[in-house]
Design a protein around this motif. Structure first.
Motif, PDB file in Angstrom:
ATOM      1  N   CYS A  74       0.820  -1.212   0.000  1.00  0.00           N
ATOM      2  CA  CYS A  74       0.000   0.000   0.000  1.00  0.00           C
ATOM      3  C   CYS A  74       0.855   1.262   0.000  1.00  0.00           C
ATOM      4  O   CYS A  74       0.421   2.313  -0.495  1.00  0.00           O
ATOM      5  N   SER A  75       2.076   1.192   0.534  1.00  0.00           N
ATOM      6  CA  SER A  75       2.997   2.320   0.431  1.00  0.00           C
ATOM      7  C   SER A  75       3.309   2.596  -1.037  1.00  0.00           C
ATOM      8  O   SER A  75       3.305   3.746  -1.499  1.00  0.00           O
ATOM      9  N   GLU A  76       3.593   1.539  -1.780  1.00  0.00           N
ATOM     10  CA  GLU A  76       3.858   1.681  -3.201  1.00  0.00           C
ATOM     11  C   GLU A  76       2.627   2.191  -3.938  1.00  0.00           C
ATOM     12  O   GLU A  76       2.724   3.033  -4.835  1.00  0.00           O
ATOM     13  N   HIS A  77       1.451   1.717  -3.536  1.00  0.00           N
ATOM     14  CA  HIS A  77       0.194   2.124  -4.174  1.00  0.00           C
ATOM     15  C   HIS A  77      -0.036   3.635  -4.029  1.00  0.00           C
ATOM     16  O   HIS A  77      -0.464   4.299  -4.986  1.00  0.00           O
ATOM     17  N   LEU A  78       0.262   4.194  -2.856  1.00  0.00           N
ATOM     18  CA  LEU A  78       0.029   5.615  -2.626  1.00  0.00           C
ATOM     19  C   LEU A  78       0.903   6.478  -3.530  1.00  0.00           C
ATOM     20  O   LEU A  78       0.462   7.520  -4.032  1.00  0.00           O
ATOM     21  N   ILE A  79       2.149   6.049  -3.744  1.00  0.00           N
ATOM     22  CA  ILE A  79       3.020   6.805  -4.643  1.00  0.00           C
ATOM     23  C   ILE A  79       2.509   6.707  -6.077  1.00  0.00           C
ATOM     24  O   ILE A  79       2.454   7.696  -6.812  1.00  0.00           O
ATOM     25  N   LYS A  80       2.109   5.506  -6.486  1.00  0.00           N
ATOM     26  CA  LYS A  80       1.677   5.297  -7.866  1.00  0.00           C
ATOM     27  C   LYS A  80       0.377   6.027  -8.186  1.00  0.00           C
ATOM     28  O   LYS A  80       0.090   6.293  -9.351  1.00  0.00           O
ATOM     29  N   LEU A  81      -0.428   6.348  -7.172  1.00  0.00           N
ATOM     30  CA  LEU A  81      -1.620   7.153  -7.421  1.00  0.00           C
ATOM     31  C   LEU A  81      -1.244   8.553  -7.897  1.00  0.00           C
ATOM     32  O   LEU A  81      -1.962   9.175  -8.671  1.00  0.00           O
ATOM     33  N   ALA A  82      -0.105   9.057  -7.414  1.00  0.00           N
ATOM     34  CA  ALA A  82       0.316  10.412  -7.767  1.00  0.00           C
ATOM     35  C   ALA A  82       1.159  10.452  -9.036  1.00  0.00           C
ATOM     36  O   ALA A  82       1.029  11.367  -9.845  1.00  0.00           O
ATOM     37  N   ALA A  83       2.050   9.456  -9.206  1.00  0.00           N
ATOM     38  CA  ALA A  83       2.931   9.491 -10.381  1.00  0.00           C
ATOM     39  C   ALA A  83       3.428   8.091 -10.700  1.00  0.00           C
ATOM     40  O   ALA A  83       3.576   7.243  -9.818  1.00  0.00           O
ATOM     41  N   ASP A  84       3.698   7.878 -11.968  1.00  0.00           N
ATOM     42  CA  ASP A  84       4.341   6.648 -12.414  1.00  0.00           C
ATOM     43  C   ASP A  84       5.847   6.872 -12.390  1.00  0.00           C
ATOM     44  O   ASP A  84       6.336   7.910 -12.847  1.00  0.00           O
ATOM     45  N   ILE A  85       6.584   5.912 -11.840  1.00  0.00           N
ATOM     46  CA  ILE A  85       8.043   5.994 -11.786  1.00  0.00           C
ATOM     47  C   ILE A  85       8.597   4.834 -12.600  1.00  0.00           C
ATOM     48  O   ILE A  85       8.282   3.674 -12.338  1.00  0.00           O
ATOM     49  N   ALA A  86       9.410   5.140 -13.607  1.00  0.00           N
ATOM     50  CA  ALA A  86       9.909   4.095 -14.499  1.00  0.00           C
ATOM     51  C   ALA A  86      11.285   4.485 -15.028  1.00  0.00           C
ATOM     52  O   ALA A  86      11.671   5.659 -15.019  1.00  0.00           O
ATOM     53  N   PHE A  87      12.015   3.475 -15.486  1.00  0.00           N
ATOM     54  CA  PHE A  87      13.278   3.746 -16.163  1.00  0.00           C
ATOM     55  C   PHE A  87      13.002   4.208 -17.587  1.00  0.00           C
ATOM     56  O   PHE A  87      12.123   3.674 -18.264  1.00  0.00           O
ATOM     57  N   GLY A  88      13.793   5.176 -18.037  1.00  0.00           N
ATOM     58  CA  GLY A  88      13.672   5.633 -19.411  1.00  0.00           C
ATOM     59  C   GLY A  88      14.236   4.607 -20.378  1.00  0.00           C
ATOM     60  O   GLY A  88      15.012   3.728 -19.987  1.00  0.00           O
ATOM     61  N   PRO A  89      13.889   4.704 -21.664  1.00  0.00           N
ATOM     62  CA  PRO A  89      14.319   3.701 -22.648  1.00  0.00           C
ATOM     63  C   PRO A  89      15.756   3.856 -23.121  1.00  0.00           C
ATOM     64  O   PRO A  89      16.342   2.911 -23.648  1.00  0.00           O
ATOM     65  N   GLU A  90      16.335   5.048 -22.954  1.00  0.00           N
ATOM     66  CA  GLU A  90      17.663   5.306 -23.502  1.00  0.00           C
ATOM     67  C   GLU A  90      18.748   5.061 -22.456  1.00  0.00           C
ATOM     68  O   GLU A  90      18.727   5.636 -21.369  1.00  0.00           O
ATOM     69  N   TRP A  91      19.713   4.206 -22.806  1.00  0.00           N
ATOM     70  CA  TRP A  91      20.860   3.917 -21.942  1.00  0.00           C
ATOM     71  C   TRP A  91      22.135   3.979 -22.771  1.00  0.00           C
ATOM     72  O   TRP A  91      22.155   3.562 -23.926  1.00  0.00           O
ATOM     73  N   LYS A  92      23.191   4.513 -22.169  1.00  0.00           N
ATOM     74  CA  LYS A  92      24.475   4.542 -22.856  1.00  0.00           C
ATOM     75  C   LYS A  92      25.587   4.233 -21.853  1.00  0.00           C
ATOM     76  O   LYS A  92      25.489   4.547 -20.660  1.00  0.00           O
ATOM     77  N   ARG A  93      26.635   3.618 -22.375  1.00  0.00           N
ATOM     78  CA  ARG A  93      27.766   3.284 -21.520  1.00  0.00           C
ATOM     79  C   ARG A  93      28.724   4.464 -21.458  1.00  0.00           C
ATOM     80  O   ARG A  93      29.115   5.020 -22.485  1.00  0.00           O
TER      81      ARG A  93
END
Length: 208
Positions: A74-93
């Protein structure tokens, strides 16, 4: 959860452990709910009995495991109600590190702050620019991205063979600077494959 037919025969043993799914938490908006008393209901047929009898097993209350699972989910649920947190698609070394982004996208009300990203069994995670917070999504902003870097945490071959939780990154975030809560963020499968290939290369291990 709805009843599930398991059809298990319990022989004359001192103890038999039966796996029981507990389903998703019933979370409440705006606050963490209190864990409620729980029971396990079984329909059991003994010996030559034709009809099963209903048996109810009460779980000791409050159960510490159920309390922790409810709090975490439910802690995770409360954050996800406000915003989605995800890794972006672009990665570089960059040298021996992989640089990418952590993206916050508006879903509900409130300013969302990412205070920290923790590593996993295989990767050390850190912001490219040190500081607290890592990122803050203003209450009026649609999205924001913060640069992060990953480096291998372990290089032994056994670690790669047992990489079950390598990509479950705990992100500590809050809404309106309230209590910090943990959201588990995982990169998509194609990014995971790139990160494994990168880590094997940095560690000097065979990549195929």
């Amino acid at each position: 959860m709805a009843p599930q037919n398991v059809e298990i025969t319990v022989k004359k043993t001192e103890r038999t452990d039966l796996p029981i799914p507990f389903g998703k938490a019933n979370c409440t908006p705006g606050r963490l709910p209190d864990v409620q008393p729980a029971t396990v209901v079984a329909h059991v047929r003994v010996g030559a009995e034709q009809e099963p009898r209903k048996v109810t097993f009460e779980i000791p209350h409050p159960d510490p495991l159920l309390t922790r699972l409810l709090h975490d989910e439910c802690s995770e649920h409360l954050i996800k109600l406000a915003a989605d947190i995800a890794f972006g698609p672009e990665w570089k070394r960059v040298g021996d590190a992989m640089h990418g982004t952590l993206v916050l996208t508006r879903r509900g009300e409130g300013a969302v702050t990412v205070h920290r990203i923790d590593g996993t069994t295989h990767y050390i995670a850190a912001p490219v620019t040190e500081g607290d917070p890592i990122a803050e999504l203003d209450a009026a902003a649609p999205s924001i991205a913060a640069e992060i870097r990953l480096t291998p945490g372990r290089c032994d071959p056994h670690a790669f063979a047992e990489a079950k939780k390598a990509f479950l990154f705990p992100v500590r975030a809050s809404v309106d600077r309230g209590e910090q809560r943990v959201v588990i963020v995982s990169p998509p499968k194609d990014v995971q494959d790139r990160l494994i290939h990168y880590a094997l290369d940095v560690c000097g291990l065979p990549t195929s």
